[in-house]
Design a protein around this motif. Sequence first.
Motif, mmCIF file in Angstrom:
data_model
loop_
_atom_site.group_PDB
_atom_site.id
_atom_site.type_symbol
_atom_site.label_atom_id
_atom_site.label_comp_id
_atom_site.label_asym_id
_atom_site.label_seq_id
_atom_site.Cartn_x
_atom_site.Cartn_y
_atom_site.Cartn_z
ATOM 1 N N GLU A 139 0.701 -1.436 0.273
ATOM 2 C CA GLU A 139 -0.295 0.270 0.144
ATOM 3 C C GLU A 139 1.077 1.510 0.033
ATOM 4 N N HIS A 140 1.860 1.251 -0.097
ATOM 5 C CA HIS A 140 2.668 2.202 0.380
ATOM 6 C C HIS A 140 4.106 2.706 -0.753
ATOM 7 N N ILE A 141 4.086 1.222 -1.139
ATOM 8 C CA ILE A 141 4.644 1.505 -2.522
ATOM 9 C C ILE A 141 3.564 2.316 -3.793
ATOM 10 N N LYS A 142 2.270 1.727 -3.221
ATOM 11 C CA LYS A 142 1.088 2.441 -4.021
ATOM 12 C C LYS A 142 1.482 3.424 -3.867
ATOM 13 N N SER A 143 1.563 4.468 -2.745
ATOM 14 C CA SER A 143 1.228 5.929 -2.743
ATOM 15 C C SER A 143 2.443 6.307 -3.316
ATOM 16 N N ILE A 144 3.912 5.962 -3.114
ATOM 17 C CA ILE A 144 4.846 6.415 -3.907
ATOM 18 C C ILE A 144 4.759 6.794 -5.062
ATOM 19 N N HIS A 145 4.314 5.537 -5.564
ATOM 20 C CA HIS A 145 4.088 5.416 -6.430
ATOM 21 C C HIS A 145 3.167 6.057 -7.494
ATOM 22 N N ASN A 146 1.743 7.051 -6.748
ATOM 23 C CA ASN A 146 0.827 7.737 -7.634
ATOM 24 C C ASN A 146 1.687 9.195 -6.638
ATOM 25 N N PHE A 147 2.584 8.946 -6.215
ATOM 26 C CA PHE A 147 2.923 10.669 -6.030
ATOM 27 C C PHE A 147 3.790 10.471 -7.267
ATOM 28 N N LEU A 148 5.182 9.875 -7.768
ATOM 29 C CA LEU A 148 5.612 10.085 -8.768
ATOM 30 C C LEU A 148 5.378 10.531 -9.795
ATOM 31 N N ASP A 151 0.097 14.464 -11.982
ATOM 32 C CA ASP A 151 0.619 15.487 -13.324
ATOM 33 C C ASP A 151 0.996 16.106 -12.412
ATOM 34 N N GLU A 152 1.364 16.580 -11.491
ATOM 35 C CA GLU A 152 2.266 17.954 -10.753
ATOM 36 C C GLU A 152 3.842 17.601 -11.061
ATOM 37 N N LYS A 153 3.775 16.484 -10.806
ATOM 38 C CA LYS A 153 5.720 16.199 -10.969
ATOM 39 C C LYS A 153 5.953 15.468 -12.466
ATOM 40 N N LEU A 154 4.798 15.218 -13.364
ATOM 41 C CA LEU A 154 5.098 15.068 -14.649
ATOM 42 C C LEU A 154 5.250 15.992 -14.722
ATOM 43 N N SER A 155 4.444 17.289 -14.975
ATOM 44 C CA SER A 155 3.933 18.546 -15.468
ATOM 45 C C SER A 155 5.714 18.992 -15.540
ATOM 46 N N THR A 156 6.087 18.789 -13.870
ATOM 47 C CA THR A 156 7.446 20.063 -13.486
ATOM 48 C C THR A 156 8.702 18.923 -14.246
ATOM 49 N N VAL A 157 8.871 17.482 -14.715
ATOM 50 C CA VAL A 157 9.798 16.848 -15.496
ATOM 51 C C VAL A 157 9.491 17.423 -17.166
ATOM 52 N N SER A 158 8.449 18.039 -17.525
ATOM 53 C CA SER A 158 7.698 18.689 -18.690
ATOM 54 C C SER A 158 8.481 19.495 -19.145
ATOM 55 N N LYS A 159 8.250 20.396 -17.796
ATOM 56 C CA LYS A 159 9.499 21.883 -18.381
ATOM 57 C C LYS A 159 10.354 21.913 -18.109
ATOM 58 N N GLU A 171 -4.820 25.866 -25.574
ATOM 59 C CA GLU A 171 -4.207 26.915 -24.301
ATOM 60 C C GLU A 171 -2.757 27.564 -24.505
ATOM 61 N N TYR A 172 -2.618 27.987 -23.928
ATOM 62 C CA TYR A 172 -1.080 28.673 -23.342
ATOM 63 C C TYR A 172 -0.447 29.989 -22.311
ATOM 64 N N PRO A 173 0.197 29.423 -21.329
ATOM 65 C CA PRO A 173 0.585 28.444 -20.888
ATOM 66 C C PRO A 173 -0.370 26.700 -20.900
ATOM 67 N N PRO A 174 -0.006 26.004 -21.188
ATOM 68 C CA PRO A 174 0.047 24.394 -21.514
ATOM 69 C C PRO A 174 -0.272 24.494 -19.476
ATOM 70 N N GLU A 175 -1.968 23.710 -19.737
ATOM 71 C CA GLU A 175 -1.664 23.411 -17.678
ATOM 72 C C GLU A 175 -0.913 21.852 -17.361
ATOM 73 N N GLU A 176 -1.050 22.111 -16.587
ATOM 74 C CA GLU A 176 -0.503 20.743 -16.249
ATOM 75 C C GLU A 176 -0.839 19.043 -16.394
ATOM 76 N N CYS A 177 -2.407 19.154 -16.687
ATOM 77 C CA CYS A 177 -1.989 17.724 -17.662
ATOM 78 C C CYS A 177 -2.391 17.770 -18.920
ATOM 79 N N THR A 178 -1.953 18.895 -19.404
ATOM 80 C CA THR A 178 -1.405 18.718 -20.994
ATOM 81 C C THR A 178 0.011 18.857 -20.815
ATOM 82 N N LEU A 179 0.599 18.699 -19.900
ATOM 83 C CA LEU A 179 2.057 18.755 -20.339
ATOM 84 C C LEU A 179 3.105 17.060 -19.739
#
Length: 311
Positions: A139-148, A151-159, A171-179
Amino acid sequence: MSFSLKFLVKPLMISCGNNIVQRQFHRWVAPTLKVLYKRKREMGPEPISRRSDFIEWNYKAEIYAFGKRLGEDFREELLREAFTEKSFINLEAEKLKKVGVDPQLDMKDNSNFSVEGEKFISQCVLQYLVTVLPSLPSEHIKSIHNFLVSDEKLSTVSKNIGIDDLVLSAEYPPEECTLSRTLKGVIHALVLSSGEERASKFVKDFIVTQLCEEDITPLCTPENPIEKLKSTVGTNIESRIIVESAQNSLLANYQVGIYQEKKLIGRGCGESPWIAEEMAALDALWRLWGIPSNKKPFPIKSQKLASNVNM
C-alpha cells in the motif's frame, strides 16, 4: 531672428577618467517615460508570448534539437504525434471552417500515445520501487508510485526538458494535465523509436529521480502506528520514557523508546508521552521497511529490476 533651443535641453556632466563629458537630455524625455510607464501599468500584465511567435522559430529544427538535447533518437513523425493535442487539431479545423475550407487535417493527436505511455511509466516506477524497497508494504509502494506519476510531478519534468515550448495545444501556457499527457506520449514515442530498455532508462533518469529531493516518510505513515507495529513484529514490545523535560509547560518534551526483548527498535519525541510513543512506533516501522530518517539516497545506477509487478 535667431531662436535658441537651449532652454529645452538639460545638460548632464559625466566624469570619464580625467575627462568630463557633457551629454544633453531633453526635458520631455523623463515626463514621457513616466506617462508610458503609467499606461503600461494601467493595461495590466503583458500576455505570455508563445515561443513559436518569434520570427526565427523553426518547429522541425526544434523537434530535432529536442531529441539531441536528451541524447535520444526519436522518429520525427512519432514525436510530432506525441506533441499534438486534440484541442490544437480542433482549433485548426475551426480556422479552416471560417475561411470556407474543408477541415480535413492529416494530423493525429496524442490520445493513444498518452494512454500507452502511462502504462509503461507505471510499470517502470513500480518495478524500481519494489526493487529498491523490498520490505515496504504494497500500500505504501502504491502511495509513492501515485506521487511520482501525478500530474504535478510529470508536468514539472515536462517543463524541465522543454516540452512546454513544443506542445501544440489550444491553451498557452499549457496546463499541468496537458504537460503530463504530452510527456507520457513522448515516452511512448521513445518506446517505438528506441525500444523499451532505452525508454525505461529515460523514466528512471527523469521521473524516478524526483525521489532524491523528497521525504517519503509522510507517504509511508499508517493510521495507527502502534497497532501496525504489533501486527508486524508481535505484541512482545514495551514502551519506556527515556528522557522527559519541562513537564506541565508549553515546552514539555518526552522521548520514548520501544523495546523488543530488551533491544531498542524505535525512538521518538513529542510534547506528550502518547505522541512520543506514536513517533517511536513510526521510527521502528520505517527502520524495518528500510526508510529510516538517515537513509542514503536512492540508487539510480543500472541494476536488475523486479519483473511481473502488479498492484
